[in-house]
Design a protein around this motif. Structure first.
Motif, PDB file in Angstrom:
ATOM      1  N   UNK A   1       0.957  -1.193  -0.131  1.00 40.95           N
ATOM      2  CA  UNK A   1      -0.021  -0.095   0.147  1.00 40.95           C
ATOM      3  C   UNK A   1       0.972   1.112   0.009  1.00 40.95           C
ATOM      4  N   UNK A   2       1.700   0.956   0.805  1.00 40.65           N
ATOM      5  CA  UNK A   2       2.823   2.626   0.859  1.00 40.65           C
ATOM      6  C   UNK A   2       3.521   2.539  -0.486  1.00 40.65           C
ATOM      7  N   UNK A   3       4.005   1.648  -1.130  1.00 43.10           N
ATOM      8  CA  UNK A   3       4.555   1.597  -2.476  1.00 43.10           C
ATOM      9  C   UNK A   3       3.590   2.250  -3.492  1.00 43.10           C
ATOM     10  N   UNK A   4       2.097   1.975  -3.501  1.00 41.32           N
ATOM     11  CA  UNK A   4       1.428   2.464  -4.421  1.00 41.32           C
ATOM     12  C   UNK A   4       1.042   3.969  -4.090  1.00 41.32           C
TER      13      UNK A   4
ATOM     14  N   UNK B   1      -6.671  -7.395  -5.249  1.00 45.74           N
ATOM     15  CA  UNK B   1      -5.918  -8.939  -5.039  1.00 45.74           C
ATOM     16  C   UNK B   1      -4.793  -8.781  -4.276  1.00 45.74           C
ATOM     17  N   UNK B   2      -4.747  -9.451  -3.101  1.00 46.54           N
ATOM     18  CA  UNK B   2      -3.253  -9.879  -2.576  1.00 46.54           C
ATOM     19  C   UNK B   2      -2.862 -11.082  -2.575  1.00 46.54           C
ATOM     20  N   UNK B   3      -1.779 -11.274  -3.138  1.00 45.17           N
ATOM     21  CA  UNK B   3      -1.240 -12.590  -2.922  1.00 45.17           C
ATOM     22  C   UNK B   3       0.152 -12.626  -2.327  1.00 45.17           C
TER      23      UNK B   3
ATOM     24  N   UNK C   1       1.996  -3.381  -7.454  1.00 41.21           N
ATOM     25  CA  UNK C   1       3.062  -3.470  -6.826  1.00 41.21           C
ATOM     26  C   UNK C   1       3.483  -4.904  -6.319  1.00 41.21           C
ATOM     27  N   UNK C   2       4.687  -4.940  -6.305  1.00 39.92           N
ATOM     28  CA  UNK C   2       5.424  -6.311  -5.771  1.00 39.92           C
ATOM     29  C   UNK C   2       6.353  -5.986  -4.576  1.00 39.92           C
TER      30      UNK C   2
ATOM     31  N   UNK D   1       0.461  -6.900  -5.032  1.00 39.70           N
ATOM     32  CA  UNK D   1      -1.089  -6.302  -4.526  1.00 39.70           C
ATOM     33  C   UNK D   1      -1.590  -5.799  -6.096  1.00 39.70           C
ATOM     34  N   UNK D   2      -2.821  -5.880  -6.473  1.00 41.14           N
ATOM     35  CA  UNK D   2      -3.288  -5.666  -7.530  1.00 41.14           C
ATOM     36  C   UNK D   2      -4.432  -4.390  -7.060  1.00 41.14           C
TER      37      UNK D   2
END
Length: 275
Positions: A48-51, A66-68, A96-97, A113-114
């Motif tokens: 979340x911080x990266x986005x 979507x979080x994997x 983000x990865x 995270x999508x």
């Protein structure tokens, strides 16, 4: 704050990009290793911080959908390095990865995270055919007994509050449980809706065991969460069912809820072994 004296968060920030887990993040299988829930919540925070850091002043709002999380090695109580970046800076969909490494540089987990752009004007769903998802009974005012393990404080017993409305840690089979974080993921920060969901969703296999805890282990090497909207409130409802094949492979499907209704789905694959 925790109901017991001790750490007041799952992780302590050491410096930019480095954290250390507290005892409240420990898992039930090995007191030296973390529960998957805190790892998933930490990954959600970093992604979340990266986005957020990538977003421009005129960008529309984006919603995590979507979080994997792939748990590649046991994550311990030693310092961890968290690195995240935006890999798809799209106009409608962004990704983000994140990677999680130990002090020796070994990769312990990775996550993706999508997020999807939120429309400025809501869709007209007048003619839509949507499922009827009745919300489970609300959480009770009494905390449920937890799966007792040795080795001191643990995430499942000290860092969250369980309110079962069907099944329990002690029963085999599907169960429904409302889960509320007692402490933040990182000290001084209010957990985001995604962090709350990630922390709760990893309990699916634990609360809906198909085989007994004292005779088998059923550890999940991954967790995938899909959401149609942000969770509202502090409690996350999970309705979980686990299936196991004699080959030692299992799967848990978990419906996710908040106080307003159904919000998504979580899936875990399981490695099932006799003790």
């Amino acid at each position: 704050m925790s109901d017991d004296a001790g750490p007041d968060a799952l992780f302590t920030v050491l410096d930019e990009g480095r954290v250390r887990a507290t005892e409240l993040a420990r898992g039930p299988w090995d007191p030296r290793a973390l529960h998957g829930g805190p790892v998933a919540a930490l990954a959600a925070r970093g992604l979340e911080r990266a986005l957020a850091s990538h977003a421009g002043p005129d960008d529309p709002a984006f919603r995590p959908v979507r979080l994997t999380v792939e748990l590649e090695r046991p994550v311990g109580l030693d310092p961890l390095t968290v690195a995240a970046e935006v890999t798809r800076p799209g106009r409608s969909v962004r990704t983000a990865e994140l990677t999680l490494h130990d002090e020796a540089g070994r990769r312990l987990a990775r996550a993706t995270l999508v997020a999807i752009r939120v429309r400025p004007e809501p869709l007209d769903l007048t003619g839509a055919v949507l499922p009827d998802d009745p919300t489970p009974p609300p959480p009770t005012g009494t905390a449920a007994p937890t799966w007792v393990t040795g080795g001191g404080p643990a995430f499942h017993s000290h860092a969250v509050r369980h309110s079962f409305v069907a099944g329990s840690f002690m029963d085999l089979g599907p169960s429904t449980d409302w889960i509320r974080l007692r402490v933040p993921v990182v000290a001084g920060e209010e957990p985001s809706p995604l962090q709350r969901v990630a922390a709760a969703a990893d309990f699916g296999n634990g609360v809906s065991a198909a085989v007994a805890h004292d005779s088998h282990t059923f550890i999940n090497p991954d967790l995938t969460v899909t959401l149609v909207r942000d969770a509202v409130g502090e409690s996350i409802g999970i309705a979980a069912t686990t299936r196991v094949d004699p080959a030692g492979v299992g799967s848990t499907e978990t419906a996710l809820w908040d106080e307003r209704g159904r919000i998504g789905l979580a899936v875990q694959t399981l490695v099932v072994e006799p003790r």
